[in-house]
Scaffold this motif. Structure first.
Motif, PDB file in Angstrom:
ATOM      1  N   ALA A 237       0.800  -1.230   0.000  1.00 24.03           N
ATOM      2  CA  ALA A 237       0.000   0.000   0.000  1.00 24.03           C
ATOM      3  C   ALA A 237       0.833   1.281   0.000  1.00 24.03           C
ATOM      4  CB  ALA A 237      -0.951   0.002   1.206  1.00 24.03           C
ATOM      5  N   PHE A 238       2.088   1.207   0.460  1.00 22.40           N
ATOM      6  CA  PHE A 238       2.926   2.403   0.515  1.00 22.40           C
ATOM      7  C   PHE A 238       4.092   2.306  -0.470  1.00 22.40           C
ATOM      8  CE2 PHE A 238       5.406   5.684   3.048  1.00 22.40           C
ATOM      9  CZ  PHE A 238       4.469   6.694   2.862  1.00 22.40           C
ATOM     10  N   VAL A 239       3.985   1.368  -1.427  1.00 21.13           N
ATOM     11  CA  VAL A 239       5.011   1.207  -2.463  1.00 21.13           C
ATOM     12  C   VAL A 239       4.507   1.878  -3.731  1.00 21.13           C
ATOM     13  CG1 VAL A 239       6.377  -0.425  -3.812  1.00 21.13           C
ATOM     14  CG2 VAL A 239       5.736  -0.982  -1.453  1.00 21.13           C
ATOM     15  N   VAL A 240       5.158   2.957  -4.132  1.00 26.30           N
ATOM     16  CA  VAL A 240       4.713   3.752  -5.271  1.00 26.30           C
ATOM     17  C   VAL A 240       5.926   4.200  -6.089  1.00 26.30           C
ATOM     18  CG1 VAL A 240       3.489   5.837  -6.010  1.00 26.30           C
ATOM     19  CG2 VAL A 240       2.722   4.606  -3.981  1.00 26.30           C
ATOM     20  N   GLY A 241       5.846   4.031  -7.396  1.00 33.34           N
ATOM     21  CA  GLY A 241       6.904   4.523  -8.278  1.00 33.34           C
ATOM     22  C   GLY A 241       8.173   3.699  -8.267  1.00 33.34           C
TER      23      GLY A 241
END
Length: 254
Positions: A237-241
């Motif tokens: 959920a907090f893994v972006v890009g």
């Protein structure tokens, strides 16, 4: 495997009738997703749909040449018409029509084809899908690139360059799509035992050391399916890009 962590999600995967794409569809489907798969040939779509249904997976299959705008648009619209929206989008289609030193073998026609399919189609697929993904809880996009984008092979120069461009596409889309609550990440597989990469590994299955794979084996499509399942889940959920490498320890850096 973490049970049905994709229960009732709608997952759309391109180039998903064999290899990495099929393994992704299978994994997401086994974890509860309703999957929509696509490929260029109807017979391949039909065979993959049959195989997935035999495993109890809810699946719809469509013919789609991602290089054609009308095919991409139809893929999105038919998915939405059937399921009401899209929670997971995996852009997996890629081509490599030339093999050898880039300056020697790469024609302008080949260059255009590689970038049209590997980069341009991915961007416009995401653009078309975004209205049906935004503000859906946990929505996620995964673009499949390659470790070749980090560590080029001199026989795959244009292909590797297109995959480096995919890393930048992930970074830029991640910023914009985050505003809609949609996470964007990338998967960069190493050498995976698929039909697409057969020219690289055929007859050399036991030579992992020769490919500089510290883990001691060539990867399997299922290894990629597991990473995509994680990236599409609430566990990420907090893994972006991020561009996640699945390569058994092969070196990867720009």
């Amino acid at each position: 495997m973490s049970g049905l962590r994709h229960q009732d999600k709608v997952a759309l995967i391109t180039a998903a009738t064999d290899g990495i794409g099929y393994a992704i569809a299978e994994r997401l489907g086994k974890e509860g997703a309703k999957v929509v798969i696509s490929s260029r040939k109807q017979k391949n779509v039909d065979a993959a749909v049959n195989n997935l249904r035999q495993q109890g997976i809810e699946v719809m299959g469509l013919v789609c040449h991602v290089g054609k705008k009308e095919h991409r648009e139809a893929l999105i619209q038919e998915t939405v018409a059937k399921y009401g929206g899209i929670d997971i989008l995996v852009s997996n289609a890629a081509v490599n029509p030339v093999y050898g030193p880039m300056l020697k073998v790469t024609t302008e026609e080949a260059w255009d084809k590689i970038f049209d399919i590997n980069v341009k189609a991915s961007f416009f697929l995401v653009k078309s899908a975004m209205p049906y993904m935004k503000n859906r809880k946990g929505a996620s996009v995964i673009l499949v690139s390659s470790i070749g984008g980090f560590t080029p092979d001199k026989s795959l120069g244009a292909y590797s360059t297109s995959k480096t461009a995919m890393f930048g596409l992930v970074k830029n889309l991640a910023v914009e799509c985050a505003e809609f609550g949609v996470r964007v990440n990338g998967l960069a597989p190493g050498l995976i035992k698929t039909r697409f990469s057969k020219q690289l590994w055929d007859g050399r299955e036991s030579e992992a050391v020769g490919f500089s794979i510290p883990l001691g084996r060539i990867g399997l499509p299922e290894d990629c399916g597991a990473v995509v399942s994680f990236l599409a889940s609430d566990d990420a959920a907090f893994v972006v890009g991020e561009n996640i490498v699945a390569a058994g320890g092969q070196l990867s850096r720009l």
